[in-house]
Design an enzyme around this catalytic site. Structure first.
Site, PDB file in Angstrom:
ATOM      1  N   HIS A 127       0.846  -1.191   0.000  1.00 31.42           N
ATOM      2  CA  HIS A 127       0.000   0.000   0.000  1.00 31.42           C
ATOM      3  C   HIS A 127       0.883   1.243   0.000  1.00 31.42           C
ATOM      4  O   HIS A 127       1.465   1.597   1.020  1.00 31.42           O
ATOM      5  CB  HIS A 127      -0.894  -0.021   1.234  1.00 31.42           C
ATOM      6  CG  HIS A 127      -1.967   0.991   1.175  1.00 31.42           C
ATOM      7  ND1 HIS A 127      -3.188   0.754   0.574  1.00 31.42           N
ATOM      8  CD2 HIS A 127      -2.011   2.260   1.599  1.00 31.42           C
ATOM      9  CE1 HIS A 127      -3.932   1.827   0.650  1.00 31.42           C
ATOM     10  NE2 HIS A 127      -3.239   2.766   1.271  1.00 31.42           N
ATOM     11  N   LYS A 193     -12.868   7.769  -3.906  1.00 29.08           N
ATOM     12  CA  LYS A 193     -13.304   7.225  -2.605  1.00 29.08           C
ATOM     13  C   LYS A 193     -12.986   8.207  -1.485  1.00 29.08           C
ATOM     14  O   LYS A 193     -11.910   8.797  -1.452  1.00 29.08           O
ATOM     15  CB  LYS A 193     -12.591   5.897  -2.356  1.00 29.08           C
ATOM     16  CG  LYS A 193     -12.977   5.237  -1.038  1.00 29.08           C
ATOM     17  CD  LYS A 193     -12.444   3.819  -0.937  1.00 29.08           C
ATOM     18  CE  LYS A 193     -11.089   3.751  -0.307  1.00 29.08           C
ATOM     19  NZ  LYS A 193     -10.578   2.387  -0.188  1.00 29.08           N
TER      20      LYS A 193
HETATM   21  C1  R5P Z   1      -7.215   1.462   0.688  1.00 27.56           C
HETATM   22  O1  R5P Z   1      -7.120   2.523   0.087  1.00 27.56           O
HETATM   23  C2  R5P Z   1      -6.985   0.134   0.052  1.00 27.56           C
HETATM   24  O2  R5P Z   1      -6.478   0.256  -1.231  1.00 27.56           O
HETATM   25  C3  R5P Z   1      -8.242  -0.709   0.065  1.00 27.56           C
HETATM   26  O3  R5P Z   1      -9.198  -0.131  -0.817  1.00 27.56           O
HETATM   27  C4  R5P Z   1      -8.823  -0.785   1.444  1.00 27.56           C
HETATM   28  O4  R5P Z   1      -7.834  -1.178   2.350  1.00 27.56           O
HETATM   29  C5  R5P Z   1      -9.977  -1.742   1.491  1.00 27.56           C
HETATM   30  O5  R5P Z   1     -10.491  -1.714   2.776  1.00 27.56           O
HETATM   31  P1  R5P Z   1     -11.966  -2.180   3.079  1.00 27.56           P
HETATM   32  O6  R5P Z   1     -12.129  -3.543   2.506  1.00 27.56           O
HETATM   33  O7  R5P Z   1     -12.027  -2.179   4.579  1.00 27.56           O
HETATM   34  O8  R5P Z   1     -12.901  -1.187   2.488  1.00 27.56           O
END
Ligand code: R5P
Length: 296
Positions: A127, A193
């Protein structure tokens, strides 16, 4: 060359070793009655290059500590070089002080990994959001590999999607959407997002329209599943036909998979960087290729 994995990465280490025609190195790991961890290296590592595979996923503090014990012990026992393969690197998301006084966990963990004598590090789809390159936090050589082409190949093999639109659920996922789309010779887009809490996100579409299209959603991590569920709602709302979901690291907090499945997606697939019920794609060849390059 010796390939060795910690207890929760043992299966992956064995697959990597077998790709290379080797047997994985052996450890004894247990707890003392007071809860302290005991670790013993059973393979002779004197003068050897050692690839230590340790994914730091659930119970990350414990698995990080196991890595520290493994790497430091190998070095003490005379290993020539210790290369860390940390397929899932926990704490990378805390790369900034979002609120005053917060720990910069990413930096602290990186420092710890270096401090035990790690010579080089490989991660997979780590990440990297605000920190864009691992060299910003590591002073040893660092490399971030991607499992997306392997996931895209698996989707193609399943053969359920026709000319799918690839969607990354947030701006950061563009790198993965692009890789998967290139592999599948198709187009991609990303959503926007906003994170509203640990398990709550708001997702908004941008340019693309999934009306009448099959869709592949790709992301690095599925944790609570909130991100994917919101993206699926938008896509079905636009008139998408079939949706498949692929992620590199299926962290899958309790209930996450069920939450995604009830939305009506065809499949949810992930890799074995994190062992899970959906870890159908192995990253062993990806790691083995790098180990081979080092020893060649
Ligand atoms: C965050 O920006 C990552 O790329 C994932 O989108 C995130 O960790 C997903 O988390 P969750 O499944 O809790 O929404």
């Amino acid at each position: 060359m010796i390939v060795v994995g910690g207890p929760t990465s043992e299966a992956l280490a064995s697959k990597v070793a077998s790709e290379l025609g080797l047997e994985a190195g052996k450890l004894e790991v247990r707890r003392f009655p007071d809860g302290e961890k005991y670790l013993r290296v059973l393979t002779d590592v004197q003068g050897q290059n050692v690839a230590v595979i340790q994914s730091i996923h659930h119970t990350p503090d414990e698995l990080l500590f196991e890595y520290l014990l493994m790497a430091n012990t190998m070095k003490d026992l005379g290993a020539k070089k210790v290369t860390a393969f940390i397929p899932y690197f926990a704490y990378a998301r805390q790369d900034e002080r979002f609120k005053p006084g917060e720990a910069l966990s990413f930096k602290t963990v990186s420092k710890l990994i270096e401090s035990v004598g790690t010579d080089e590090i490989y991660t997979i789809d780590m990440h990297q959001h605000r920190v864009l390159k691992s060299s910003e936090v590591f002073s040893i050589p660092s490399h971030n590999l991607s499992a997306m082409p392997f996931l895209a190949d698996h989707v193609q093999k399943l053969g359920k999607l026709q000319n799918p639109l690839v969607i990354g659920p947030d701006a950061e996922a563009e790198q993965w959407a692009k890789l998967a789309a290139e592999r599948l010779h198709t187009d991609y887009d990303v959503f926007q997002k906003t994170r509203l809490g640990d398990a709550k996100v708001e997702v908004r579409p941008r340019r693309s329209n999934a009306n009448g299209r099959d869709v592949l959603i790709v992301d690095d991590i599925i944790s609570t599943g909130g991100t994917i569920v919101e993206a699926v709602k938008i896509l079905f709302g636009q008139g998408a036909k079939r949706i498949q979901v692929a992620c590199t690291h299926p962290i899958l907090a309790p209930g996450a998979l069920e939450k995604i499945k009830v939305t009506g997606v065809e499949d949810v697939i992930g890799t074995d960087t994190v062992p899970s019920p959906i870890s159908v794609v192995t990253v062993a060849p990806l790691i083995a290729e790098q180990v081979k390059r080092k020893s060649g």
